[in-house]
Design a protein around this motif. Structure first.
Motif: not given
Length: 127
Positions: A69-83
């Motif tokens: 769901d997160w990947e669908s809503a964000h660019d895969l290089n989005d730096e806001s990613w927190v596992y």
């Protein structure tokens, strides 16, 4: 009496995630936690699974869905990613699905902590 070590539990639970997009971050072959809440969230899932409060396979499927769901809503290089935000979202979703807590209860507790009305400490309730 349980004699399994935490490392043994980590290996058992993490092994099923290795090689998938749900694999937790590691540094020098050890699990990587950047904030204390991340290790707590990880530990809660392990403890709940060990005590049969939740089924780990159900959690794993929820984790994969939350990441997707997160990947669908964000660019895969989005730096806001927190596992571990996805880890926590999967735990929350499963806890709500199983009736352990309501979404409103989670939202209320989050607001209390954010607004400083409640301490951000598990042990604060036992002082």
């Amino acid at each position: 009496m349980r004699t399994e070590t935490i490392t043994g539990m980590e290996d058992r639970f993490v092994k099923g995630l290795e090689g998938s997009k749900a694999a937790p971050p590691k540094r020098c072959d050890r699990l990587q936690f950047d904030e204390p809440w991340q290790s707590r969230a990880f530990g809660i899932v392990l403890a709940f699974s060990e005590e049969k409060v939740i089924d780990y396979e159900d959690f794993r499927k929820n984790l994969i869905k939350c990441i997707g769901d997160w990947e669908s809503a964000h660019d895969l290089n989005d730096e806001s990613w927190v596992y571990y935000e996805q880890w926590l979202a999967a735990l929350e979703r499963l806890a709500v699905e199983q009736g352990l807590v309501t979404k409103d209860e989670i939202d209320q507790r989050t607001a209390e902590i954010t607004e400083g009305e409640r301490e951000y400490s598990f042990f604060a309730n036992y002082a």
